[in-house]
Enzyme design. Structure first.
Site, PDB file in Angstrom:
ATOM      1  N   GLN A  91      12.245   6.486 -12.184  1.00  0.00           N
ATOM      2  CA  GLN A  91      11.266   7.739 -12.071  1.00  0.00           C
ATOM      3  C   GLN A  91      11.919   8.786 -12.847  1.00  0.00           C
ATOM      4  O   GLN A  91      11.240  10.146 -13.188  1.00  0.00           O
ATOM      5  CB  GLN A  91      10.575   8.621 -11.159  1.00  0.00           C
TER       6      GLN A  91
ATOM      7  N   ARG B  74       0.982   5.232 -10.586  1.00  0.00           N
ATOM      8  CA  ARG B  74      -0.058   5.703 -10.418  1.00  0.00           C
ATOM      9  C   ARG B  74      -1.106   5.210 -10.085  1.00  0.00           C
ATOM     10  O   ARG B  74      -2.128   5.526  -8.825  1.00  0.00           O
ATOM     11  CB  ARG B  74      -0.391   7.167 -11.368  1.00  0.00           C
TER      12      ARG B  74
ATOM     13  N   ASP C 212      14.968  16.658  -3.221  1.00  0.00           N
ATOM     14  CA  ASP C 212      14.059  15.799  -3.575  1.00  0.00           C
ATOM     15  C   ASP C 212      13.989  15.676  -5.292  1.00  0.00           C
ATOM     16  O   ASP C 212      14.331  16.763  -5.952  1.00  0.00           O
ATOM     17  CB  ASP C 212      12.233  16.479  -3.250  1.00  0.00           C
ATOM     18  N   GLU C 213      13.613  14.744  -5.281  1.00  0.00           N
ATOM     19  CA  GLU C 213      13.647  14.224  -7.237  1.00  0.00           C
ATOM     20  C   GLU C 213      14.577  14.819  -7.528  1.00  0.00           C
ATOM     21  O   GLU C 213      15.006  14.501  -8.300  1.00  0.00           O
ATOM     22  CB  GLU C 213      12.171  15.539  -7.367  1.00  0.00           C
TER      23      GLU C 213
ATOM     24  N   LYS D 107       7.820   9.050   0.395  1.00  0.00           N
ATOM     25  CA  LYS D 107       8.845   9.832   0.487  1.00  0.00           C
ATOM     26  C   LYS D 107       8.718  11.037   0.970  1.00  0.00           C
ATOM     27  O   LYS D 107       9.677  11.464   1.668  1.00  0.00           O
ATOM     28  CB  LYS D 107       9.171   9.966  -1.148  1.00  0.00           C
ATOM     29  N   THR D 108       7.612  11.988   0.926  1.00  0.00           N
ATOM     30  CA  THR D 108       7.661  13.117   1.147  1.00  0.00           C
ATOM     31  C   THR D 108       7.386  12.869   2.835  1.00  0.00           C
ATOM     32  O   THR D 108       7.936  13.803   4.178  1.00  0.00           O
ATOM     33  CB  THR D 108       6.555  13.912   1.109  1.00  0.00           C
TER      34      THR D 108
END
Length: 736
Positions: free
Chosen positions: A253, A602, A222-223, A34-35
């Site tokens: 998430q 994770r 973002d998010e 994503k980043t």
DNA sequence: TAGCCCGGCGTTTTT
DNA sequence: CGCCGGGCTA
């Protein structure tokens, strides 16, 4: 340049980067780069000749913002450093600071954190003569914060509550109203205000809004799944003109609804922007196929989600294992054992232990200490939340603004100056009546009826603070803070105390001073006001120091965005995770499930799902069923076996400690015998098979019992299909 | 004023 | 069980 920027991207990533015009939603699953996409997209925009100042990228955490900035600069050249990449809160703080004169605001406003908010609410409750028992301070602060998240003013809260006949809401709205007055008087904003005030100002000043709309041609968030109403509105306002809005997130998430985040912002993006392009990033670069498929098994039980399934080219190694423990100590011991077993092949920093509640960390802490494994607990008490740090900061805040009553009250008697509760209460009342700050009331201390000793102490305190007031803008923050620490008597009191705790406090204070030094070296705005703004907006969740080789312990909420080779998700029991005593509503359950999904994704290679049959909670033993999430992950036999054990009630039923889900390693770890459930024949009325009525759960059948007398435990299957373990003595059952 | 005791209470917490 | 806050006492 353009080609270089996109050549290392997979097709959907490339599409996301290249689609610069018009609304775009990127569903970016865990570990899908994503980043990378956001940073490449920014770099790509720049390569197309878009001016850096036309780009705004917003995130939630300072850590994410810093990471993004760094990676963009790595991709492009230094001269593009003026792209606006920041958190929602710092964007708004800068906006309000910059536009202060136009919106009739003191640019030197303070930012109040949760503790400050609680103090203000406490005062409000007292002032309004409200019964504190029914109105818990933190509940009120949360309710006020939620209102701000939803862009609701006190009047909105009041009218809503009146309509519903909600007396609690009506009272809260009164507290809210007074709270806002107090903040205004102190020249302070809380976190919620930063966003809400920005939105309100932009709405009230169309010209200003137009300016920002024109300026910010490309906006990225973002998010996005974690945005609340206010943040959503802010972005919608800013993007309304050019509509080049790109939101990135993962509805799977979304775990912050309890803080006002609204998952519908991401799910309904297409309603707001009907022509929006949607891209799904589903190739995962982090985990093994097994971990991904297990995590998917769990999350697919949710209804409120956009369907997507992660896949990976990673090799099918590693493992997903269920780890059953007798109790919480056994759980910690088993986790420690497994870490020791695997530590020879990788660093301790590759291991992480996640839990649902902070209280669970203690058992692990003890277990790690016992065997000498270095560990770091993240997030329990953050650096800037420590009392000694807050004290010193309060001095700085008071020097910055002597009218800040919250800071005044915090430090007036630290170190002890003989100005106790009564004195300060009297003076505060006086100040209130005269409508002045406590600081301004000091000259009237004697008149207000304070003792001579208190009056003298107040005056010398005032003298001390005054020495800074004239020069605060001329001398450095570091020197101010050093003077405060050395001359206020604060350090001396700690030195005299000379306990391990006081020594830690001194170390922390030294760390603070050096952090202030760093600030002065780095920040363009070196003023005291600038410093206070900066620290108000940072937290140190980024204190996760990867250079130290330690096992990481944290709550599942804090785990988002991180990755580890070995992940232990602990306390997987009904009532603990998913948390809650009684049946959930479905939305809450789905959020718990997403939290589970976050935790599972994770893990890079090894995922351990741990649960304990028995757990000490608030000093009482609770008997738990394994979490439904373990079952949903595909380990049906964990439940089957537990149920079988409960119903057959056989002594020494053999229970495997691990339920393996792969054919790979760890098979050498031994199986423990379990004798938790003994067959106890006992003259009591709670015979197995008896139907009883429970005041909360309703009708149910006793399917198991253990213990005797006061310790008699029953397992009851209720009509809705849930089973509960209850202590007969307190269960309040009636026979039917 | 300050220190002690007792009662109540007990998810998660990017800023 | 352990923390925090309020109230009581030296």
């Amino acid at each position: 340049m353009k080609e270089i920027l996109t050549e290392n991207l997979n097709p959907p990533q490339m599409e996301a980067v290249r689609r610069t015009e018009g609304p775009l939603i990127i569903f970016a699953g865990a570990g899908t780069g994503k980043t990378k996409v956001i940073t490449h997209r920014i770099a790509y925009l720049l390569s197309l000749g878009v001016a850096p100042r036309s780009i705004l990228a917003v995130t939630f955490t300072n850590k994410a913002a810093a990471e993004m900035k760094k990676r963009v600069i790595d991709l492009v050249s230094q001269r593009y450093h003026d792209i606006w990449i920041s958190t929602f809160h710092s964007f708004c703080a800068h906006f309000l600071h910059f536009e202060a004169s136009k919106i009739n605001l003191d640019p030197n406003f303070l930012i109040y954190d949760f503790a400050d908010q609680k103090n203000v609410v406490k005062d409000c409750i007292k002032e309004l003569n409200i019964d504190e028992k029914n109105f818990r301070v933190s509940t009120i602060v949360n309710k006020i914060s939620r209102a701000k998240d939803d862009l609701k003013f006190p009047s909105d809260m009041a009218s809503e509550a009146e309509q519903l006949g909600d007396s609690f809401g009506i009272t809260t709205s009164k507290i809210y109203e007074l709270y806002q007055k107090k903040l205004k008087k102190a020249g302070a904003f809380d976190f919620g205000d930063l966003i809400m005030q920005t939105v309100t100002s932009l709405r009230q000043l169309p010209k200003m809004l137009e300016y920002y709309q024109e300026k910010l041609k490309y906006i990225m968030v973002d998010e996005y799944q974690d945005t609340n109403r206010a943040q959503y509105t802010l972005i919608k306002l800013l993007a309304a003109k050019h509509r080049n809005i790109c939101v990135v997130g993962d509805d799977d998430q979304s775990v912050y609804s309890w803080r006002g985040a609204d998952i519908n912002n991401i799910l309904d993006f297409n309603k707001d922007y009907p022509n929006a392009k949607s891209v799904k990033l589903e190739e995962n670069y982090r985990s093994t196929p097994k971990i991904l498929s297990t995590a998917y098994q769990v999350v697919k039980h949710n209804n409120a989600r956009v369907d997507k399934q992660l896949w990976t080219k990673n090799p099918n190694s590693g493992s997903v294992i269920v780890l059953k423990a007798a109790n919480e100590n056994d759980e910690a011991t088993k986790v420690v054992d497994l870490i020791l077993l695997n530590a020879y092949k990788c660093k301790l920093s590759n291991f992480a232990v996640f839990y649902r509640t902070n209280a669970q960390s203690r058992t692990f802490e003890e277990a790690f200490r016992r065997v000498g494994i270095p560990y770091a607990i993240i997030g329990t008490l953050q650096f800037y939340e420590r009392a000694e740090i807050k004290d010193i900061i309060a001095y700085l805040k008071l020097i910055h603004n002597p009218n800040d009553n919250v800071s005044f009250k915090r430090i007036i008697n630290i170190p002890k100056r003989g100005i106790g509760k009564t004195s300060i209460g009297t003076l505060e009342k006086f100040a209130f009546l005269k409508n002045i700050s406590i600081w301004d009331a000091i000259p009237f201390a004697a008149q207000a009826g304070l003792t001579k000793g208190a009056v003298n102490a107040l005056n010398s305190f005032k003298q001390f603070i005054k020495t800074f007031l004239g020069s605060k803008d001329d001398i450095s923050v570091k020197i101010i803070s050093e003077k405060v620490i050395n001359h206020s008597g604060y350090l001396k009191e700690l030195e005299i105390e000379n306990t391990p705790e006081s020594k830690t406090k001194i170390e922390n204070i030294q760390e603070l001073v050096s952090a202030i030094g760093d600030f002065e070296n780095r920040s363009p705005d070196k003023s005291l006001a600038g410093y206070l703004t900066q620290i108000a907006l940072i937290s140190d969740t980024d204190s996760l120091d990867e250079s130290k080789d330690k096992v990481t312990l944290m709550t599942l909420h804090l785990a988002k965005g991180l990755e580890f080779e070995h992940v232990f998700i602990c306390g997987l029991e009904e009532g603990l995770f998913p948390i809650g005593e009684y049946a959930f509503n479905n939305e809450e359950l789905e959020e718990e499930r997403r939290l589970m999904y976050v935790g599972m994704t994770r893990a890079k290679k090894h995922l351990y799902l741990c649960w304990a049959e028995e757990r000490n909670v608030h000093g009482k033993t609770r008997w738990n069923m394994p979490s439904r999430f373990i079952v949903e992950a595909g380990f049906n036999h964990v439940l089957d076996e537990t149920e079988q054990k409960l119903s057959s009630n056989k002594k020494n039923l053999q229970a495997k400690t691990f339920y393996k889900n792969t054919d790979n390693d760890n098979s050498d770890y031994n199986i423990a015998k379990d004798e938790a459930f003994l067959n106890i024949e006992d003259a009591n009325p709670y015979k197995i098979g008896t139907v009883v009525l429970h005041p909360v759960f309703g009708k149910g059948k006793i399917i198991e019992q253990s213990g005797t007398g006061n310790n008699l435990k029953l397992i009851i299957l209720f009509e809705n299909g849930q089973w509960k373990k209850l202590l007969a003595k307190i269960a309040n059952l009636t026979f039917i």
